[in-house]
Design an enzyme around this catalytic site. Structure first.
Site, PDB file in Angstrom:
ATOM      1  CB  SER A 191      -0.846  -0.072   1.269  1.00  4.61           C
ATOM      2  OG  SER A 191      -1.563   1.016   1.601  1.00  4.61           O
ATOM      3  CE1 TYR A 226      -3.988  -1.995   5.150  1.00  4.20           C
ATOM      4  CE2 TYR A 226      -3.373   0.226   4.479  1.00  4.20           C
ATOM      5  CZ  TYR A 226      -3.535  -1.290   4.117  1.00  4.20           C
ATOM      6  OH  TYR A 226      -3.633  -1.408   2.999  1.00  4.20           O
ATOM      7  CE  LYS A 252      -1.513  -4.297   3.082  1.00  2.00           C
ATOM      8  NZ  LYS A 252      -1.860  -5.678   2.705  1.00  2.00           N
TER       9      LYS A 252
END
Length: 328
Positions: free
Chosen positions: A117, A141, A145
């Site tokens: 991402s 988050y 990643k």
């Protein structure tokens, strides 16, 4: 050979499944269905309901389906939720990936494509974000990643797997209405939800140092995301062990939030009713995040083909399928 698509019953995953099938690849799907929809999986595609945290299930699946390549999309992906439940996100996104990579190493998987991402970059202060832009994620988050990229690279080197980490920017659109994003976490469906209720869309921050004062983002059609996965998967098999790619997937074009909302008003027919209401900035929103797409073009001979109007039109068709009263 068979490619296993984890998360293949989800929004992006189901598009990857169809793109690879259309190109003649043999695919199978593993999904725990926590957010996925089994109706998205095409008839005849082998499906295993299972979690990436279940090592025994993974080893059995890789062995029984003779899997030689994995495209890993299964993950938790809501930024706000990751802040509220960081340990859950680390468990699902990092430990789940570790368990999957262990099974892949044991099974002799040759190629591994990882869904990463643009969140790994955090708040980059550059006009175009390249793959060499320093990574400084600002939420759990994004951290999961980035940690995932490190783990994929290390496992690839240690176990002779060709690997690629693909950093998505802002995904929108749908190949067919049935495959449209059912969530309301990104700008386009958030605006659809507001106008369908007769409410004004909200712009968080109108005083950024951008041409119209609103945040600028790089939007990309989900079908382009899917075709990039196909290109990466085939490239890894062709190049073999030792291949390690980190690539942005974007169009390289910045679009302001205000401009995007205006286009949504045109496409949906809501026009002036789509006039946005201003609200204070949200913490952690960078003014501009736009991809440089030069490396993926050079490495894979790939570039995005679909424009903003196609993204909004196809997404709106999907929204109206689920909310028939919204269309005018």
């Amino acid at each position: 050979m068979t490619w296993l698509i984890t998360g293949g019953a989800g929004f992006i995953g189901s598009h990857v499944v169809r793109a690879m099938l259309a190109a003649g690849e043999r695919v199978a799907v593993l999904d725990d269905l926590s957010t996925g929809d089994p109706s998205r999986i095409p008839e005849g595609v082998p499906f295993v309901k299972g979690s990436t945290l279940d090592g025994a299930c993974l080893r059995r699946t890789l062995r029984e389906l003779s899997v030689a390549g994995v495209v890993h999309l299964a993950a938790k992906k809501q930024v706000a939720e990751s802040v509220a439940r960081p340990l859950h996100y680390y468990r699902e996104n990092v430990h789940g990936l570790q368990t999957l990579l262990e099974a892949c190493a044991e099974s002799g998987v040759e190629a591994f494509v990882f869904s990463s991402s643009a969140a790994v970059y955090g708040m980059p202060d550059v006009d175009l974000v390249t793959e060499d832009t320093p990574c400084a994620p600002i939420n759990p988050y994004g951290e999961t990643k980035l940690a995932g990229e490190w783990m994929v690279r290390a496992a690839g080197k240690a176990h002779a797997m060709a690997t690629a980490s693909l950093r998505y920017f802002n995904v929108a659109g749908a190949a067919t209405p049935e495959l449209a994003d059912a969530g309301v976490f990104n700008l386009v469906p958030m605006v659809f939800e507001k106008i369908s209720r007769g409410e004004a869309p909200v712009i968080f921050g109108e005083d950024y140092a951008t041409p119209d004062g609103t945040c600028v983002r790089d939007f990309i059609h989900v079908e382009d995301i899917a075709s990039a996965h196909l290109a990466a998967a085939r490239h890894l098999l062709a190049r073999g062990p030792g291949t390690d790619l980190v690539l942005n997937i974007g169009r390289g074009e910045g679009v302001s939030v205000r401009r995007m909302i205006g286009l949504i008003g045109e496409v949906t027919g809501y026009g002036a009713e789509c006039a946005p209401a201003g609200a204070p900035r949200r913490p952690g929103d960078p003014a501009r995040v736009v991809a440089s797409a030069a490396r993926i073009r050079d490495e894979l001979d790939w570039s995005a083909r679909r424009d903003l109007r196609e993204m909004v039109t196809s997404a709106w068709d999907g929204w109206c399928l689920r909310h028939p009263g919204a269309r005018r």
